[in-house]
Design an enzyme around this catalytic site. Structure first.
Site, PDB file in Angstrom:
ATOM      1  N   ARG A   1       0.832  -1.201   0.000  1.00  0.00           N
ATOM      2  CA  ARG A   1       0.000   0.000   0.000  1.00  0.00           C
ATOM      3  C   ARG A   1       0.870   1.255   0.000  1.00  0.00           C
ATOM      4  O   ARG A   1       2.071   1.177   0.228  1.00  0.00           O
ATOM      5  CB  ARG A   1      -0.907  -0.003   1.227  1.00  0.00           C
ATOM      6  CG  ARG A   1      -1.829  -1.212   1.265  1.00  0.00           C
ATOM      7  CD  ARG A   1      -2.589  -1.313   2.555  1.00  0.00           C
ATOM      8  NE  ARG A   1      -1.674  -1.375   3.679  1.00  0.00           N
ATOM      9  CZ  ARG A   1      -2.004  -1.050   4.932  1.00  0.00           C
ATOM     10  NH1 ARG A   1      -3.218  -0.640   5.211  1.00  0.00           N
ATOM     11  NH2 ARG A   1      -1.124  -1.138   5.900  1.00  0.00           N
TER      12      ARG A   1
ATOM     13  N   CYS B   1      -1.800  -5.517  -5.549  1.00  0.00           N
ATOM     14  CA  CYS B   1      -1.226  -6.852  -5.347  1.00  0.00           C
ATOM     15  C   CYS B   1      -1.272  -7.676  -6.619  1.00  0.00           C
ATOM     16  O   CYS B   1      -0.339  -8.424  -6.912  1.00  0.00           O
ATOM     17  CB  CYS B   1      -1.957  -7.579  -4.225  1.00  0.00           C
ATOM     18  SG  CYS B   1      -1.580  -6.909  -2.607  1.00  0.00           S
TER      19      CYS B   1
ATOM     20  N   PHE C   1       0.312  -7.759   0.436  1.00  0.00           N
ATOM     21  CA  PHE C   1      -1.062  -7.325   0.688  1.00  0.00           C
ATOM     22  C   PHE C   1      -1.199  -5.852   0.366  1.00  0.00           C
ATOM     23  O   PHE C   1      -0.236  -5.102   0.340  1.00  0.00           O
ATOM     24  CB  PHE C   1      -1.506  -7.624   2.130  1.00  0.00           C
ATOM     25  CG  PHE C   1      -0.765  -6.866   3.187  1.00  0.00           C
ATOM     26  CD1 PHE C   1      -1.272  -5.687   3.699  1.00  0.00           C
ATOM     27  CD2 PHE C   1       0.438  -7.344   3.686  1.00  0.00           C
ATOM     28  CE1 PHE C   1      -0.598  -5.000   4.689  1.00  0.00           C
ATOM     29  CE2 PHE C   1       1.123  -6.673   4.683  1.00  0.00           C
ATOM     30  CZ  PHE C   1       0.607  -5.494   5.180  1.00  0.00           C
ATOM     31  N   CYS C   2      -2.444  -5.470   0.064  1.00  0.00           N
ATOM     32  CA  CYS C   2      -2.771  -4.078  -0.225  1.00  0.00           C
ATOM     33  C   CYS C   2      -4.221  -3.842   0.175  1.00  0.00           C
ATOM     34  O   CYS C   2      -4.864  -4.734   0.724  1.00  0.00           O
ATOM     35  CB  CYS C   2      -2.503  -3.754  -1.689  1.00  0.00           C
ATOM     36  SG  CYS C   2      -3.403  -4.789  -2.836  1.00  0.00           S
ATOM     37  N   THR C   3      -4.742  -2.672  -0.112  1.00  0.00           N
ATOM     38  CA  THR C   3      -6.068  -2.315   0.357  1.00  0.00           C
ATOM     39  C   THR C   3      -7.174  -2.928  -0.488  1.00  0.00           C
ATOM     40  O   THR C   3      -8.063  -3.573   0.024  1.00  0.00           O
ATOM     41  CB  THR C   3      -6.229  -0.782   0.388  1.00  0.00           C
ATOM     42  OG1 THR C   3      -5.168  -0.245   1.166  1.00  0.00           O
ATOM     43  CG2 THR C   3      -7.550  -0.389   0.994  1.00  0.00           C
TER      44      THR C   3
END
Length: 145
Positions: A72, A132, A125-127
């Site tokens: 992120r 990703c 991981f990302c939001t």
């Protein structure tokens, strides 16, 4: 239920988004490279983990068998992250790939030419998911991971 193309309006009397601007973009997120190839993000080359598998991997990450990277942007990372995740520290998505190269060096990934060589798993991981997906595709296609 509304029909596709039907204009939806708010009836509360206040303007919800006074400076709302809608634009059609060529890409969902911009890598900043006008020569980059369009990719089918539905053909993800990484492995999606269920929540239970993700938490199992998080518990195993402390053994040093994996690298946990927070993909992120810096603002989102400052709000909170998984321990012991390493942030790639970006302001915009176009900074992502250079930041990943730096993160790989910092985490001791063996870089041979343009390829990465490590026995460790990468946990990303990302939001919302698109970062990703694009990072996983880039890592598999361009870095051999």
């Amino acid at each position: 239920m509304h029909r596709a193309g039907e204009l939806l309006t708010a009836t509360e009397g206040e303007v919800a988004f006074p400076k709302l601007r809608v634009a059609v973009k060529q890409k969902v997120v911009n890598e900043g490279d006008s020569n980059s190839k369009d990719e089918d993000v539905s053909a993800t080359l990484g492995t999606y983990l269920s929540p239970s598998a993700w938490f199992a991997e998080l518990n195993n990450s402390s053994s040093g068998s994996s690298l946990l990277w927070d993909c992120r942007n810096s603002y989102e990372t400052e709000l909170g992250s998984f321990v012991p995740a390493q942030s790639i520290n970006t302001l915009t998505f176009r900074d992502t790939f250079q930041a990943l190269e730096r993160r790989a060096v910092q985490d001791g990934v063996n870089i041979q030419g343009s390829k990465w060589n490590t026995k460790k798993k990468f946990l990303l991981f990302c939001t919302g998911g698109i970062r990703c997906v694009k990072v996983a595709n880039w890592m598999v296609q361009d870095k051999g991971e």
